[in-house]
Design a protein around this motif. Structure first.
Motif, short mmCIF file in Angstrom:
data_model
loop_
_atom_site.label_atom_id
_atom_site.label_comp_id
_atom_site.label_asym_id
_atom_site.label_seq_id
_atom_site.Cartn_x
_atom_site.Cartn_y
_atom_site.Cartn_z
N ALA A 6 0.86 -1.19 0.00
CA ALA A 6 0.00 0.00 0.00
C ALA A 6 0.89 1.23 0.00
N LYS A 7 0.63 2.15 -0.92
CA LYS A 7 1.42 3.38 -1.00
C LYS A 7 0.48 4.58 -1.06
N ILE A 20 -14.12 14.28 4.61
CA ILE A 20 -13.48 13.57 5.72
C ILE A 20 -12.50 12.56 5.15
N ASN A 21 -11.24 12.68 5.55
CA ASN A 21 -10.23 11.71 5.14
C ASN A 21 -10.22 10.56 6.13
N ALA A 22 -10.78 9.43 5.72
CA ALA A 22 -10.78 8.25 6.59
C ALA A 22 -9.42 7.58 6.56
N CYS A 23 -8.76 7.62 5.44
CA CYS A 23 -7.37 7.17 5.29
C CYS A 23 -6.64 8.31 4.62
N ASP A 24 -5.56 8.73 5.22
CA ASP A 24 -4.87 9.93 4.73
C ASP A 24 -3.41 9.63 4.43
N GLY A 25 -3.17 8.93 3.32
CA GLY A 25 -1.81 8.64 2.90
C GLY A 25 -1.18 7.45 3.60
N ILE A 26 -1.93 6.38 3.78
CA ILE A 26 -1.45 5.19 4.48
C ILE A 26 -0.51 4.40 3.56
N SER A 27 0.62 4.00 4.10
CA SER A 27 1.58 3.17 3.37
C SER A 27 2.04 2.03 4.26
N PHE A 28 2.07 0.83 3.73
CA PHE A 28 2.59 -0.33 4.47
C PHE A 28 2.82 -1.46 3.48
N SER A 29 3.56 -2.45 3.91
CA SER A 29 3.74 -3.65 3.09
C SER A 29 3.69 -4.87 4.00
N VAL A 30 3.23 -5.98 3.43
CA VAL A 30 3.14 -7.24 4.15
C VAL A 30 3.66 -8.33 3.22
N ASN A 31 4.60 -9.11 3.71
CA ASN A 31 5.13 -10.22 2.92
C ASN A 31 4.21 -11.43 3.03
N GLU A 32 4.26 -12.29 2.03
CA GLU A 32 3.45 -13.50 2.03
C GLU A 32 3.79 -14.33 3.27
N GLY A 33 2.75 -14.77 3.98
CA GLY A 33 2.93 -15.59 5.18
C GLY A 33 3.19 -14.80 6.44
#
Length: 144
Positions: A6-7, A20-33
């Protein structure tokens, strides 16, 4: 590359002249498993982020790639297939069909998946085999 990337995800709701910004520039990553959790105070956008990730809501801006597929590029039909084949939801406030037993509710849900498990086995695995023939009752407020 991460399984989920997510970027700068943004979700803006418009109500009249108010945005209303419910999500305001959320960034994250998740590896498989990998195990990940989303935490934050009430109103931080946790549920909105999960709804976007699950294909139940769309983002206003940013990028969300799951297993190499940009979710914002999917058609409604492709999003339905994504939800059906790749996403599992456990709702805080579940909605069961009140006129169906627990077994029938699970059988009903199994109608939309490709390789459903046996409904009775599923209820047994989650410790509900003794409630298989019970009907869901809505919570009621009792006054004394």
């Amino acid at each position: 590359m991460a399984y989920i990337e997510a970027k700068d995800v943004v979700k803006t709701y418009h109500m009249g002249n108010v945005s209303i910004n419910a999500c305001d520039g959320i960034s994250f990553s998740v590896n498989e498993g990998e195990f990940a959790e989303i935490v934050g105070p009430s109103g931080a956008g946790k549920t909105t982020a999960l709804n976007i990730l699950g294909g139940m809501d769309t983002m206003t801006g940013g990028s969300l790639v799951v297993n190499g597929v940009e979710l914002s590029s999917l058609s409604n039909k492709a999003l339905t297939a994504y939800r059906r084949d790749h996403v599992g939801f456990v709702f805080q406030f579940y909605n069961l069909m009140q006129n169906l037993t627990a077994l029938e509710n699970v059988e009903f849900a199994a109608e939309i998946v490709r390789n459903p498990m046996d409904a009775a086995s599923v209820l047994n695995e989650v410790g509900l085999s003794d409630r298989m023939n019970n009907f869901h009752r809505s919570p009621r407020l009792y006054h004394r």
